[in-house]
Design a protein around this motif. Structure first.
Motif, PDB file in Angstrom:
ATOM      1  N   ALA A  27      46.242  35.152  46.791  1.00  0.00           N
ATOM      2  CA  ALA A  27      45.054  35.504  45.996  1.00  0.00           C
ATOM      3  C   ALA A  27      44.997  36.315  45.049  1.00  0.00           C
ATOM      4  N   MET A  28      44.768  36.427  44.106  1.00  0.00           N
ATOM      5  CA  MET A  28      44.721  37.367  43.086  1.00  0.00           C
ATOM      6  C   MET A  28      43.240  37.794  42.536  1.00  0.00           C
ATOM      7  N   LYS A  29      42.867  39.025  42.397  1.00  0.00           N
ATOM      8  CA  LYS A  29      41.914  39.331  42.097  1.00  0.00           C
ATOM      9  C   LYS A  29      42.070  40.770  40.927  1.00  0.00           C
ATOM     10  N   LEU A  30      41.476  40.431  39.849  1.00  0.00           N
ATOM     11  CA  LEU A  30      41.699  41.220  38.734  1.00  0.00           C
ATOM     12  C   LEU A  30      40.671  42.468  38.675  1.00  0.00           C
ATOM     13  N   ASN A  31      41.164  43.680  38.504  1.00  0.00           N
ATOM     14  CA  ASN A  31      40.174  44.845  38.306  1.00  0.00           C
ATOM     15  C   ASN A  31      41.019  45.521  37.078  1.00  0.00           C
ATOM     16  N   ALA A  32      40.273  45.698  35.710  1.00  0.00           N
ATOM     17  CA  ALA A  32      40.745  46.133  34.593  1.00  0.00           C
ATOM     18  C   ALA A  32      40.388  47.472  34.716  1.00  0.00           C
ATOM     19  N   GLY A  33      41.503  48.364  34.112  1.00  0.00           N
ATOM     20  CA  GLY A  33      41.255  49.877  34.369  1.00  0.00           C
ATOM     21  C   GLY A  33      41.299  50.466  32.855  1.00  0.00           C
ATOM     22  N   ILE A  34      40.622  51.478  32.523  1.00  0.00           N
ATOM     23  CA  ILE A  34      40.576  52.276  31.448  1.00  0.00           C
ATOM     24  C   ILE A  34      40.819  53.436  31.512  1.00  0.00           C
ATOM     25  N   ILE A  35      41.722  54.144  30.854  1.00  0.00           N
ATOM     26  CA  ILE A  35      41.789  55.799  31.062  1.00  0.00           C
ATOM     27  C   ILE A  35      41.242  56.262  29.911  1.00  0.00           C
TER      28      ILE A  35
END
Length: 154
Positions: A27-35
């Motif tokens: 299973a995949m779960k996306l969490n976008a991250g911004i620096i």
């Protein structure tokens, strides 16, 4: 009877192969991250304007979640010594957008207008089925807030 047994056999094999395939990819779960250096402004924007919640926070990282808890978005301070070089350069404010699907885009639009949020794109319908408007977060990220509708017929 033979057809029914054959059909059941095919179904069992299909389910087994599907489960085996899922084990390979997982299973995949996306969490976008911004620096970003704008941690406080960013937290305030997402929690006060879009009603996100805080899942986790420390002095260099914050993990936010959508109001229903189904999606997450994280922010990281640049050049933090705990992070490898790939996670140290700050986002430059261009070339990224987020789309957030909502149940009631008209209600959200009215709510944000009352809060004085600047609109980059006013509420409108698109021929491909979007009813949407757009705002920009403190990092320069365009946020398209949308309710999907039926596309116009040609």
């Amino acid at each position: 009877m033979k057809k029914a047994i054959f059909f059941i056999g095919v179904m069992v094999c299909t389910v087994a192969l599907s489960q085996q395939s899922n084990k390979k990819t997982g299973a995949m779960k996306l969490n976008a991250g911004i620096i970003t250096e704008k941690m406080e402004e960013t937290k305030k924007f997402y929690t006060e304007i879009l009603n996100f919640g805080v899942s986790f926070e420390n002095e260099f990282y914050i993990l936010l979640h959508t109001p229903n808890g189904e999606a997450q978005l994280s922010f990281l301070l640049p050049d933090h010594p705990s992070q490898k070089p790939i996670f140290q350069k700050p986002f430059k404010g261009q070339g990224m957008y987020l789309t957030i699907e909502v149940d009631d885009v008209d209600g959200l639009y009215s709510e944000l207008k009352q809060k004085g949020v600047a609109m980059e794109i006013e509420l409108q319908n698109e021929p491909w089925g979007d009813r949407h408007f757009a705002i920009v977060d403190p990092n320069g990220i365009g946020i398209d807030l949308v309710t999907y509708t039926t596309p116009e017929e040609k």
